[in-house]
Design a protein around this motif. Sequence first.
Motif, PDB file in Angstrom:
ATOM      1  N   GLY A 178     -96.650  72.681  66.168  1.00 21.04           N
ATOM      2  CA  GLY A 178     -96.841  71.542  65.287  1.00 21.04           C
ATOM      3  C   GLY A 178     -96.706  71.873  63.817  1.00 21.04           C
ATOM      4  O   GLY A 178     -96.741  70.981  62.967  1.00 21.04           O
ATOM      5  N   GLY A 179     -96.536  73.165  63.491  1.00 24.51           N
ATOM      6  CA  GLY A 179     -96.450  73.567  62.094  1.00 24.51           C
ATOM      7  C   GLY A 179     -95.106  74.173  61.744  1.00 24.51           C
ATOM      8  O   GLY A 179     -94.224  74.317  62.597  1.00 24.51           O
ATOM      9  N   PRO A 180     -94.923  74.541  60.486  1.00 22.70           N
ATOM     10  CA  PRO A 180     -93.668  75.150  60.050  1.00 22.70           C
ATOM     11  C   PRO A 180     -93.666  76.652  60.264  1.00 22.70           C
ATOM     12  O   PRO A 180     -94.707  77.259  60.525  1.00 22.70           O
ATOM     13  CB  PRO A 180     -93.653  74.830  58.549  1.00 22.70           C
ATOM     14  CG  PRO A 180     -95.110  74.892  58.175  1.00 22.70           C
ATOM     15  CD  PRO A 180     -95.867  74.343  59.369  1.00 22.70           C
ATOM     16  N   VAL A 181     -92.497  77.243  60.143  1.00 18.12           N
ATOM     17  CA  VAL A 181     -92.396  78.702  60.100  1.00 18.12           C
ATOM     18  C   VAL A 181     -92.919  79.158  58.747  1.00 18.12           C
ATOM     19  O   VAL A 181     -92.579  78.580  57.712  1.00 18.12           O
ATOM     20  CB  VAL A 181     -90.941  79.168  60.296  1.00 18.12           C
ATOM     21  CG1 VAL A 181     -90.839  80.683  60.134  1.00 18.12           C
ATOM     22  CG2 VAL A 181     -90.428  78.751  61.665  1.00 18.12           C
ATOM     23  N   LYS A 182     -93.749  80.191  58.748  1.00 17.97           N
ATOM     24  CA  LYS A 182     -94.293  80.737  57.508  1.00 17.97           C
ATOM     25  C   LYS A 182     -93.885  82.196  57.357  1.00 17.97           C
ATOM     26  O   LYS A 182     -93.955  82.972  58.314  1.00 17.97           O
ATOM     27  CB  LYS A 182     -95.815  80.627  57.487  1.00 17.97           C
ATOM     28  CG  LYS A 182     -96.330  79.200  57.415  1.00 17.97           C
ATOM     29  CD  LYS A 182     -97.853  79.175  57.318  1.00 17.97           C
ATOM     30  CE  LYS A 182     -98.391  77.752  57.209  1.00 17.97           C
ATOM     31  NZ  LYS A 182     -99.873  77.747  57.103  1.00 17.97           N
ATOM     32  N   VAL A 183     -93.478  82.550  56.154  1.00 16.93           N
ATOM     33  CA  VAL A 183     -93.147  83.934  55.818  1.00 16.93           C
ATOM     34  C   VAL A 183     -94.034  84.345  54.659  1.00 16.93           C
ATOM     35  O   VAL A 183     -94.017  83.706  53.597  1.00 16.93           O
ATOM     36  CB  VAL A 183     -91.661  84.100  55.448  1.00 16.93           C
ATOM     37  CG1 VAL A 183     -91.376  85.548  55.040  1.00 16.93           C
ATOM     38  CG2 VAL A 183     -90.771  83.687  56.611  1.00 16.93           C
ATOM     39  N   ASN A 184     -94.848  85.368  54.880  1.00 17.44           N
ATOM     40  CA  ASN A 184     -95.814  85.820  53.870  1.00 17.44           C
ATOM     41  C   ASN A 184     -96.695  84.673  53.389  1.00 17.44           C
ATOM     42  O   ASN A 184     -97.041  84.575  52.206  1.00 17.44           O
ATOM     43  CB  ASN A 184     -95.094  86.488  52.697  1.00 17.44           C
ATOM     44  CG  ASN A 184     -94.334  87.717  53.120  1.00 17.44           C
ATOM     45  OD1 ASN A 184     -94.750  88.448  54.018  1.00 17.44           O
ATOM     46  ND2 ASN A 184     -93.186  87.964  52.500  1.00 17.44           N
ATOM     47  N   GLY A 185     -97.069  83.791  54.327  1.00 16.22           N
ATOM     48  CA  GLY A 185     -97.962  82.676  54.012  1.00 16.22           C
ATOM     49  C   GLY A 185     -97.291  81.463  53.412  1.00 16.22           C
ATOM     50  O   GLY A 185     -97.931  80.425  53.218  1.00 16.22           O
ATOM     51  N   LYS A 186     -95.987  81.547  53.122  1.00 10.91           N
ATOM     52  CA  LYS A 186     -95.247  80.439  52.526  1.00 10.91           C
ATOM     53  C   LYS A 186     -94.496  79.673  53.609  1.00 10.91           C
ATOM     54  O   LYS A 186     -93.727  80.260  54.376  1.00 10.91           O
ATOM     55  CB  LYS A 186     -94.254  80.953  51.481  1.00 10.91           C
ATOM     56  CG  LYS A 186     -94.912  81.596  50.259  1.00 10.91           C
ATOM     57  CD  LYS A 186     -95.616  80.548  49.419  1.00 10.91           C
ATOM     58  CE  LYS A 186     -96.207  81.171  48.157  1.00 10.91           C
ATOM     59  NZ  LYS A 186     -96.847  80.160  47.303  1.00 10.91           N
ATOM     60  N   ALA A 187     -94.720  78.351  53.657  1.00 11.94           N
ATOM     61  CA  ALA A 187     -94.043  77.515  54.645  1.00 11.94           C
ATOM     62  C   ALA A 187     -92.582  77.325  54.255  1.00 11.94           C
ATOM     63  O   ALA A 187     -92.260  77.113  53.077  1.00 11.94           O
ATOM     64  CB  ALA A 187     -94.736  76.154  54.736  1.00 11.94           C
ATOM     65  N   LEU A 188     -91.695  77.426  55.242  1.00 14.46           N
ATOM     66  CA  LEU A 188     -90.263  77.246  55.005  1.00 14.46           C
ATOM     67  C   LEU A 188     -89.882  75.782  55.212  1.00 14.46           C
ATOM     68  O   LEU A 188     -90.284  75.167  56.206  1.00 14.46           O
ATOM     69  CB  LEU A 188     -89.440  78.129  55.942  1.00 14.46           C
ATOM     70  CG  LEU A 188     -89.634  79.640  55.841  1.00 14.46           C
ATOM     71  CD1 LEU A 188     -88.699  80.348  56.823  1.00 14.46           C
ATOM     72  CD2 LEU A 188     -89.388  80.129  54.416  1.00 14.46           C
ATOM     73  N   ASP A 189     -89.102  75.251  54.292  1.00 15.96           N
ATOM     74  CA  ASP A 189     -88.485  73.936  54.472  1.00 15.96           C
ATOM     75  C   ASP A 189     -87.112  74.209  55.058  1.00 15.96           C
ATOM     76  O   ASP A 189     -86.245  74.760  54.381  1.00 15.96           O
ATOM     77  CB  ASP A 189     -88.380  73.221  53.127  1.00 15.96           C
ATOM     78  CG  ASP A 189     -87.656  71.888  53.242  1.00 15.96           C
ATOM     79  OD1 ASP A 189     -87.574  71.355  54.364  1.00 15.96           O
ATOM     80  OD2 ASP A 189     -87.154  71.392  52.217  1.00 15.96           O
ATOM     81  N   GLU A 190     -86.901  73.813  56.321  1.00 15.84           N
ATOM     82  CA  GLU A 190     -85.705  74.220  57.050  1.00 15.84           C
ATOM     83  C   GLU A 190     -84.806  73.022  57.384  1.00 15.84           C
ATOM     84  O   GLU A 190     -84.797  72.532  58.526  1.00 15.84           O
ATOM     85  CB  GLU A 190     -86.098  74.964  58.323  1.00 15.84           C
ATOM     86  CG  GLU A 190     -86.928  76.217  58.069  1.00 15.84           C
ATOM     87  CD  GLU A 190     -87.206  76.991  59.340  1.00 15.84           C
ATOM     88  OE1 GLU A 190     -86.536  78.016  59.565  1.00 15.84           O
ATOM     89  OE2 GLU A 190     -88.085  76.556  60.108  1.00 15.84           O
ATOM     90  N   PRO A 191     -84.015  72.567  56.428  1.00 20.60           N
ATOM     91  CA  PRO A 191     -83.124  71.421  56.686  1.00 20.60           C
ATOM     92  C   PRO A 191     -81.984  71.754  57.640  1.00 20.60           C
ATOM     93  O   PRO A 191     -81.315  70.852  58.146  1.00 20.60           O
ATOM     94  CB  PRO A 191     -82.586  71.074  55.291  1.00 20.60           C
ATOM     95  CG  PRO A 191     -82.664  72.359  54.530  1.00 20.60           C
ATOM     96  CD  PRO A 191     -83.894  73.049  55.038  1.00 20.60           C
TER      97      PRO A 191
END
Length: 307
Positions: A178-191
Amino acid sequence: MAVGARSGHDEPEERPRQLAESSPAVTGSAETDGESGTSDASGPGESSHGSGTGQKKQRSFWKELPLLIGIALLLALLIKTFLVQAFSIPSDSMQNTLQRGDRVLVDKLTPWFGSEPERGEVVVFHDPGGWLEDEAVPEPNIVQEFLSFIGLMPSAEEKDLIKRTIAVGGDTVECKKGGPVKVNGKALDEPYIYPGDTPCDDQPFGPLKVPDDKIWVMGDHRQNSQDSRYHQEDVNGGFVPVDKVVGRAVVVAWPIGRWSTLPVPDTFDQPGLNAAGAVVPPALGLAGALPIVLWRRRRLTGARTAG
């Protein structure tokens, strides 16, 4: 070398890899007759009134053709080995960024200079540990083997895949249902994710620390991609060793109507994504300022003592 982009439904895939002089005229010497002012163009054994021109006969095109073909094949082999190579997309795991049947050009030059995959890049890599072990390998004939050797035909003997790099060595990557992919705690906006797909609801994961010299990869068609998420039990824990990466896919070259570049999405440039990079500049600034502060304090102390 065939690119495999294995789908989530384990459908059989093909892994094709495709990429997709003038003759010198030599004349006889022309000597000026000192008495008559006429030119003597005659060769040995010929009178000055002979009709010989001294020009060599032009070389036949058919005699030069094998040499030209040999040079062309050598150049194709060098380009395929060191510069750029074309790969074909046999499945739907990278939709809509890449469609089945697209031909992409892969940059093989920069890895020779120590360049490593970066977040957001679409990369081609050798099977890192049984990702495609169930795929059938067709038996190539002699002509196909030769053409694949020089990069003009796909090779079925080696199995390669194409995915997007999501995280690199030192990163922490995760994705909850239900959530986004996170890298180093930052959520990715993946268009670039396939319309209707979720970032990872079919296979949540993490948080995972990416080991040095490895990358975490995912397909853009998340619900139809057997990527790092599905291979966490293999010898590499689902990560892809950097030395298995062939190169970065930079251009969709075929079909012509789909020609486009493959840039890194803006979400991978967001501030703070590189946690290590965000810490290093302040630390360096503090280290540089400390000697100055100590020197100034020593001067002030010395001045007070002298007073």
